[in-house]
Design a protein around this motif. Structure first.
Motif, short mmCIF file in Angstrom:
data_model
loop_
_atom_site.label_atom_id
_atom_site.label_comp_id
_atom_site.label_asym_id
_atom_site.label_seq_id
_atom_site.Cartn_x
_atom_site.Cartn_y
_atom_site.Cartn_z
N ILE A 187 0.83 -1.19 0.00
CA ILE A 187 0.00 0.00 0.00
C ILE A 187 0.87 1.25 0.00
O ILE A 187 2.03 1.24 0.44
CB ILE A 187 -0.97 0.04 1.21
N LEU A 188 0.31 2.33 -0.51
CA LEU A 188 0.96 3.64 -0.51
C LEU A 188 0.25 4.54 0.48
O LEU A 188 -0.99 4.54 0.56
CB LEU A 188 0.89 4.27 -1.91
N ILE A 189 1.04 5.31 1.23
CA ILE A 189 0.48 6.22 2.23
C ILE A 189 0.95 7.63 1.90
O ILE A 189 2.15 7.87 1.74
CB ILE A 189 0.93 5.86 3.65
N ASP A 190 0.01 8.54 1.78
CA ASP A 190 0.34 9.94 1.50
C ASP A 190 -0.31 10.82 2.56
O ASP A 190 -1.09 10.34 3.40
CB ASP A 190 -0.14 10.34 0.10
N LYS A 191 0.00 12.10 2.49
CA LYS A 191 -0.50 13.04 3.48
C LYS A 191 -0.90 14.32 2.76
O LYS A 191 -0.10 14.87 1.99
CB LYS A 191 0.60 13.31 4.52
N ASP A 192 -2.11 14.80 3.00
CA ASP A 192 -2.52 16.01 2.30
C ASP A 192 -2.07 17.26 3.07
O ASP A 192 -1.42 17.16 4.12
CB ASP A 192 -4.04 16.03 2.07
N LYS A 193 -2.43 18.44 2.56
CA LYS A 193 -1.98 19.70 3.16
C LYS A 193 -2.50 19.90 4.58
O LYS A 193 -1.94 20.65 5.36
CB LYS A 193 -2.40 20.87 2.27
N ASN A 194 -3.58 19.21 4.89
CA ASN A 194 -4.17 19.32 6.23
C ASN A 194 -3.65 18.26 7.20
O ASN A 194 -4.14 18.13 8.32
CB ASN A 194 -5.70 19.22 6.13
N GLY A 195 -2.67 17.48 6.72
CA GLY A 195 -2.09 16.46 7.58
C GLY A 195 -2.91 15.19 7.68
O GLY A 195 -2.67 14.37 8.58
N ILE A 196 -3.86 15.00 6.78
CA ILE A 196 -4.71 13.81 6.81
C ILE A 196 -4.06 12.71 5.97
O ILE A 196 -3.68 12.94 4.81
CB ILE A 196 -6.11 14.12 6.25
N PHE A 197 -3.93 11.52 6.56
CA PHE A 197 -3.33 10.40 5.85
C PHE A 197 -4.35 9.78 4.89
O PHE A 197 -5.53 9.67 5.19
CB PHE A 197 -2.86 9.32 6.83
N ALA A 198 -3.84 9.37 3.73
CA ALA A 198 -4.66 8.66 2.75
C ALA A 198 -3.89 7.44 2.28
O ALA A 198 -2.68 7.52 2.03
CB ALA A 198 -5.00 9.57 1.57
N THR A 199 -4.56 6.31 2.18
CA THR A 199 -3.90 5.08 1.74
C THR A 199 -4.57 4.55 0.48
O THR A 199 -5.77 4.77 0.25
CB THR A 199 -3.96 4.00 2.83
N GLU A 200 -3.78 3.87 -0.33
CA GLU A 200 -4.33 3.18 -1.49
C GLU A 200 -3.53 1.92 -1.75
O GLU A 200 -2.34 1.84 -1.41
CB GLU A 200 -4.32 4.06 -2.75
N VAL A 201 -4.16 0.92 -2.29
CA VAL A 201 -3.49 -0.34 -2.58
C VAL A 201 -2.75 -0.21 -3.90
O VAL A 201 -3.34 0.09 -4.94
CB VAL A 201 -4.50 -1.50 -2.64
N PHE A 202 -1.44 -0.44 -3.86
CA PHE A 202 -0.65 -0.45 -5.10
C PHE A 202 -0.71 -1.82 -5.76
O PHE A 202 -0.88 -1.95 -6.96
CB PHE A 202 0.80 -0.06 -4.82
N SER A 203 -0.57 -2.87 -4.96
CA SER A 203 -0.66 -4.23 -5.51
C SER A 203 -1.26 -5.15 -4.46
O SER A 203 -0.95 -5.04 -3.27
CB SER A 203 0.71 -4.75 -5.94
N GLU A 204 -2.12 -6.03 -4.89
CA GLU A 204 -2.72 -7.02 -3.99
C GLU A 204 -1.75 -8.17 -3.75
O GLU A 204 -0.78 -8.35 -4.49
CB GLU A 204 -4.01 -7.57 -4.60
N GLN A 205 -2.02 -8.93 -2.71
CA GLN A 205 -1.21 -10.12 -2.47
C GLN A 205 -1.37 -11.08 -3.63
O GLN A 205 -2.46 -11.23 -4.19
CB GLN A 205 -1.64 -10.80 -1.16
N GLN A 206 -0.29 -11.74 -4.00
CA GLN A 206 -0.34 -12.69 -5.11
C GLN A 206 -1.35 -13.80 -4.84
O GLN A 206 -1.50 -14.27 -3.71
CB GLN A 206 1.04 -13.33 -5.33
N LYS A 207 -1.99 -14.23 -5.92
CA LYS A 207 -2.90 -15.37 -5.86
C LYS A 207 -2.24 -16.57 -6.52
O LYS A 207 -1.27 -16.44 -7.28
CB LYS A 207 -4.21 -15.04 -6.58
N ALA A 208 -2.79 -17.74 -6.24
CA ALA A 208 -2.25 -18.96 -6.84
C ALA A 208 -2.25 -18.86 -8.37
O ALA A 208 -1.31 -19.31 -9.04
CB ALA A 208 -3.06 -20.17 -6.38
N GLU A 209 -3.31 -18.26 -8.92
CA GLU A 209 -3.40 -18.14 -10.38
C GLU A 209 -2.26 -17.31 -10.96
O GLU A 209 -1.75 -17.60 -12.04
CB GLU A 209 -4.75 -17.50 -10.77
N ASP A 210 -1.84 -16.25 -10.22
CA ASP A 210 -0.75 -15.40 -10.70
C ASP A 210 0.54 -16.21 -10.80
O ASP A 210 1.29 -16.10 -11.77
CB ASP A 210 -0.53 -14.22 -9.73
#
Length: 466
Positions: free
Chosen positions: A433-456
């Motif tokens: 996951i990626l964690i960023d911070k806006d101008k108000n100091g609020i953290f925001a997270t987003e998933v960059f890559s999911e855990q690998q699956k057996a199919e992958d």
């Protein structure tokens, strides 16, 4: 009696620290509640805290600005990021917000540079310093970049043949640098770096292949110390030897005006880490200026190539202790829900130390443990050989899950571990996951890559066809 995990950390180190604080019983990293990340995303979990990248870049710029003012150093400073430390787009996007330059090391790096130019992230004023041993495709790509108008591309000559190879592909005049083959520390198995041209051979090489060459403009001398920038007699001795070469070369080559002091700053690998960055920058510029003033030559522009320092302290990994195995009367093995070999390969390959702390249960009693990974490899562990001290954690209790974190892991681990590929015992790659911070100091997270699956994994192995 001080028996809690918090007491242990507090009496062993100065705590809290700038990036590590507590919220009641749980660890915070730059104000991020790590248990909330665990609750939201699970473990194993990799994360990147993006603001730390810009923070470190601007600290370095400030140290050099301060030193240049202090010593009346009349030249410019250029901060380059070594892409090999982490090639991910989110890393480059954050780093390039800070008016920096780029150092490359292989052919595909140039494709990344061209994509960044296409997207407007860099421009023709951005220096692209091309290091490394240059095979055919790397030479072709460098030439394409220069031929398409990026005149601030500086291929750094690593060996005697590279100049001819570049001239065959590049149209018109172009800039170059020369890399010094520095002598290694006495403890190394060899005396001289395999990269670059020897101290004594650089001026003769210039006279023979560059001096009367109308197509080439020598701009940079590149000085790289494998052990990094450290306050040791070895480092200062090599820097003075480098300056003797620079001065001798400058007296014969008026176009030479830049010194690249490659080799990066160390990053924090323990709560006991102590390094005076400002002092080191002050003394480096002071030594360079003294040498140049005594020889009556202008001081060079300074380029640095910081990779681990740029991205290392932005990364972390969180794991759960799944189970404790008591193998004898002294050794308690805490088994994590991943593998050190696959997710933190430097702990296994070179006994690299990272900051390791419990994420929760800080107000409970502690015990000495060994940390084991899930693979069947006997070397998949982390103990006092890698860690600064013996490894202590809150006592294992199967009714109270324990989570641990490794911090400042943002450089090299994904590429060495093989991001998106196959891993030992085909254990899945963790969610990132990626964690960023806006101008108000609020953290925001987003998933960059999911855990690998057996199919992958099975698709990579050829069991599934696209």
């Amino acid at each position: 009696m001080n028996t809690k995990y918090y007491d242990l950390i507090n009496q062993t180190f100065y705590f809290p620290q700038e990036e590590f604080t507590l919220n009641k019983d749980n660890l915070q990293f730059h104000g991020i509640d790590l248990m909330k990340l665990v609750e939201q995303y699970g473990t194993p979990l990799k994360f990147t805290y993006l603001p730390k990248i810009s923070d470190n870049i601007n600290k370095a710029k400030m140290w050099f600005r301060n030193a240049m003012e202090k010593h009346n150093y009349e030249a410019k400073y250029y901060y380059c990021y070594c892409t090999k430390s982490s090639h991910f787009e989110f890393i480059l996007n954050e780093a390039l917000k800070n008016n920096i330059h780029i150092e490359t090391s292989s052919a595909f790096d140039i494709d990344i540079v061209e994509k960044l130019m296409e997207d407007g992230k860099i421009n023709k004023n951005t220096f692209v310093v091309c290091n490394g041993f240059k095979r055919d495709q790397y030479v072709i790509n460098i030439a394409r970049l220069i031929n398409n108008g990026h005149k601030n591309t500086i291929p750094v000559i690593d060996n005697y043949e590279e100049l001819d190879l570049l001239q065959e592909q590049i149209e018109g005049k172009f800039k170059i640098g020369i890399r010094i083959a520095a002598e290694e520390e006495p403890k190394f198995e060899f005396y001289t770096s395999r990269l670059g041209i020897g101290y004594k051979d650089i001026v003769p090489f210039y006279r023979k292949q560059i001096q009367d060459n109308k197509k080439v403009e020598l701009k940079m001398l590149h000085f790289f110390i494998n052990a990094g920038i450290r306050d040791t007699a070895y480092y200062w001795n090599e820097l003075l030897k480098c300056m003797k070469v620079y001065i001798a070369l400058k007296k014969e080559c008026p176009t030479l005006d830049s010194l690249n002091i490659g080799g990066g700053f160390p990053i924090k690998n323990s709560l006991a880490f102590d390094y005076d960055y400002q002092y080191m920058v002050d003394e480096i510029l002071n030594q360079i200026k003294i040498a140049c003033d005594e020889a009556d030559v202008p001081v060079p522009h300074i380029f640095t190539e910081f990779g681990s320092f740029t991205v290392g302290e932005s990364g972390g990994a969180l794991y759960q202790v799944l189970y404790q195995k008591k193998q004898n009367d002294r050794e308690n093995w805490n088994m994590i829900d991943s593998s050190f070999i696959t997710t933190l390969p430097d702990t296994w390959a070179i006994n690299k130390r990272f900051v390791m702390l419990a994420v929760n249960r800080w107000n409970e009693t502690y015990e000495r443990v060994l940390l084991g990974g899930l693979t069947c490899d006997g070397d998949d562990y982390y103990n006092s050989e890698q860690h600064m001290n013996a490894v202590y954690l809150p006592k294992y209790n199967k009714e109270k899950p324990l989570y641990i974190g490794f911090f400042n892991t943002g450089a090299y681990q994904e590429t060495i571990g093989g991001f998106g590929g196959l891993h030992h015992c085909i254990l899945p790659q963790p969610k990132h996951i990626l964690i960023d911070k806006d101008k108000n100091g609020i953290f925001a997270t987003e998933v960059f890559s999911e855990q690998q699956k057996a199919e992958d994994v099975l698709e990579i192995l050829g069991y599934y066809k696209k």
